[in-house]
Design an enzyme around this catalytic site. Structure first.
Site, PDB file in Angstrom:
ATOM      1  N   THR A  40       3.035  58.363  33.816  1.00  0.00           N
ATOM      2  CA  THR A  40       2.633  58.287  35.192  1.00  0.00           C
ATOM      3  C   THR A  40       1.066  59.169  35.576  1.00  0.00           C
ATOM      4  OG1 THR A  40       5.408  58.443  36.003  1.00  0.00           O
ATOM      5  CG2 THR A  40       3.184  59.405  37.258  1.00  0.00           C
ATOM      6  N   TYR A  53       2.446  52.275  41.351  1.00  0.00           N
ATOM      7  CA  TYR A  53       1.039  52.516  40.686  1.00  0.00           C
ATOM      8  C   TYR A  53       2.025  51.635  39.381  1.00  0.00           C
ATOM      9  CZ  TYR A  53       4.476  56.373  38.498  1.00  0.00           C
ATOM     10  OH  TYR A  53       6.143  56.297  37.324  1.00  0.00           O
ATOM     11  N   THR A 119       7.277  61.107  32.674  1.00  0.00           N
ATOM     12  CA  THR A 119       8.661  61.338  32.259  1.00  0.00           C
ATOM     13  C   THR A 119       9.569  61.452  32.512  1.00  0.00           C
ATOM     14  OG1 THR A 119       8.886  61.311  34.967  1.00  0.00           O
ATOM     15  CG2 THR A 119       7.085  63.124  34.058  1.00  0.00           C
ATOM     16  N   ASP A 120       9.908  59.649  32.612  1.00  0.00           N
ATOM     17  CA  ASP A 120      11.444  59.158  31.757  1.00  0.00           C
ATOM     18  C   ASP A 120      11.850  59.615  30.610  1.00  0.00           C
ATOM     19  OD1 ASP A 120      10.838  58.148  34.258  1.00  0.00           O
ATOM     20  OD2 ASP A 120      10.434  55.606  33.217  1.00  0.00           O
ATOM     21  N   LYS A 192      15.129  65.447  32.679  1.00  0.00           N
ATOM     22  CA  LYS A 192      14.682  65.284  34.077  1.00  0.00           C
ATOM     23  C   LYS A 192      15.953  65.177  34.864  1.00  0.00           C
ATOM     24  CE  LYS A 192      11.913  62.298  35.759  1.00  0.00           C
ATOM     25  NZ  LYS A 192      10.475  60.493  35.703  1.00  0.00           N
ATOM     26  N   GLU A 311      40.414  69.536  23.386  1.00  0.00           N
ATOM     27  CA  GLU A 311      41.419  68.457  24.083  1.00  0.00           C
ATOM     28  C   GLU A 311      41.212  67.442  23.132  1.00  0.00           C
ATOM     29  OE1 GLU A 311      40.223  68.203  28.453  1.00  0.00           O
ATOM     30  OE2 GLU A 311      38.686  69.802  28.153  1.00  0.00           O
TER      31      GLU A 311
END
Length: 354
Positions: A40, A53, A119-120, A192, A311
């Site tokens: 981006t 975009y 950023t993903d 993120k 557990e």
């Protein structure tokens, strides 16, 4: 005579203080190479007010020209490694990035590296580099939530901050770090947390390690999970295949059984609560473990740690736990661990040390 000497010393001290407050010039500042991968921060849209975009459209030279102030902090050069949205980030590009950064430092081409990234998957790339970069020199990952053509784009400010962080002597020995939204995060702990908000990156367990303000970075703590031994990927062209299986109420075991006949070497289970699973999925994971697939329990919760043999009877089932790594980070560490060993005890130790 004493008065003249005193005035001379006072003037010299004043000049020294003034010099410390100013950004260093390119002649005396670090050499910083910016490696661009797209994302981006290099995105371009048809409208400055709409969200649509295309990522990775703006070349690195244009990004640098848009922020001339970065040259106040050092001798800045750029290289285009890839031009993709980070949803298309892949192992091939990870290896290319890691090898290039190690080459830069080995050959003394630069004193610091900045990587522009979408950023993903920014957190995954940051952690992969953190585990494979052999130098203590600063490596800073940066991105943006809005494209360069947006009216309220955040890329220019983030890029300037990232260069400033890379140039700071305080960033030495911090491992790979992420600089976003005036904060500095450890690569291992950052994630993120929002699909659209500018303040998307958080370290939910521990918080940022530093803050950026008014051209300065201040650090407040450093992660102890920064082992001196790194994974050597110099000769690798691929990584072992590891898949993530998501846990949910009344989940079908088919998400596990459907991949048992493939080339999968590891499974990260993003479980409920403390990495838990329903009985059908548990049986399928146990079957995968018997077939030699390394099963790592993680959690979908987003914070906290997974406890070993609490557990779930992990040792009996041959499972490992991710400690406090989220599923996507656990996958990165498991892939790299499998390049060296399939021994579950050694892999579990990696999750407690890295």
């Amino acid at each position: 005579m004493k008065k003249i000497a005193f005035l001379f010393l006072l003037s010299f001290a004043t000049l020294q203080l003034q010099a410390q407050d100013k950004p260093k010039t390119a002649k005396t500042s670090p050499r910083i190479i910016i490696l661009a991968t797209g994302g981006t921060i290099a995105g371009s849209g048809e409208s400055s007010t709409k969200a649509a975009y295309t990522a990775g459209k703006v070349p690195i030279d244009d990004l640098l020209n848009a922020v001339p102030q970065i040259h106040d902090y050092g001798k800045i050069t750029g290289e285009q490694i890839a031009s993709i949205g980070s949803q298309d980030m892949n192992v091939v590009t990870w290896l290319k990035l890691s090898k290039r950064i190690n080459e830069i430092f080995k050959n003394n081409e630069a004193d610091a590296v900045v990587v522009t990234h979408g950023t993903d998957t920014q957190e995954e790339t940051a952690y992969f580099l953190d585990l494979t970069i052999m130098s203590d020199k600063p490596v800073v990952i940066v991105g943006a939530m809005r494209p360069s053509t947006a009216m309220s784009q955040d890329g220019n400010r983030n890029l300037l901050d990232a260069v400033m962080v890379a140039a700071s002597p305080k960033s030495q020995g911090k491992g790979v770090i992420v600089a976003m939204d005036e904060k500095v995060f450890d690569a291992r702990d950052v994630t993120k947390t929002s699909s659209t908000n500018l303040e998307t990156f958080q370290s939910r367990n521990f918080g940022p390690i530093g803050l950026i303000y008014d051209g300065k970075v201040n650090y407040y703590y450093q992660s102890l999970r920064n082992p001196s031994k790194k994974f050597d990927v110099t000769k690798l062209t691929s990584l072992p295949q590891v898949e993530i299986v998501y846990g949910y109420a009344d989940a079908s075991p088919q998400s596990v059984t459907g991949i048992l006949g493939s080339e999968v070497k590891g499974i990260v289970y993003a479980g409920m609560g403390n990495g838990n699973f329903g009985e059908p999925v548990g049986k399928a994971l146990a079957e995968a473990s018997k077939k030699g697939i390394v099963v790592c329990r993680s959690a979908r919760a987003g914070s906290g740690r997974i406890t070993l043999d609490n557990e779930v009877k992990d040792e009996e089932l041959g499972f490992v736990v991710s400690d406090d790594l989220n599923p996507q980070k656990a996958r990165v560490l498991l892939m790299l661990s499998l390049t060296e060993t399939a021994d579950r005890t050694k892999i579990q130790q990696n999750f407690f040390e890295y």
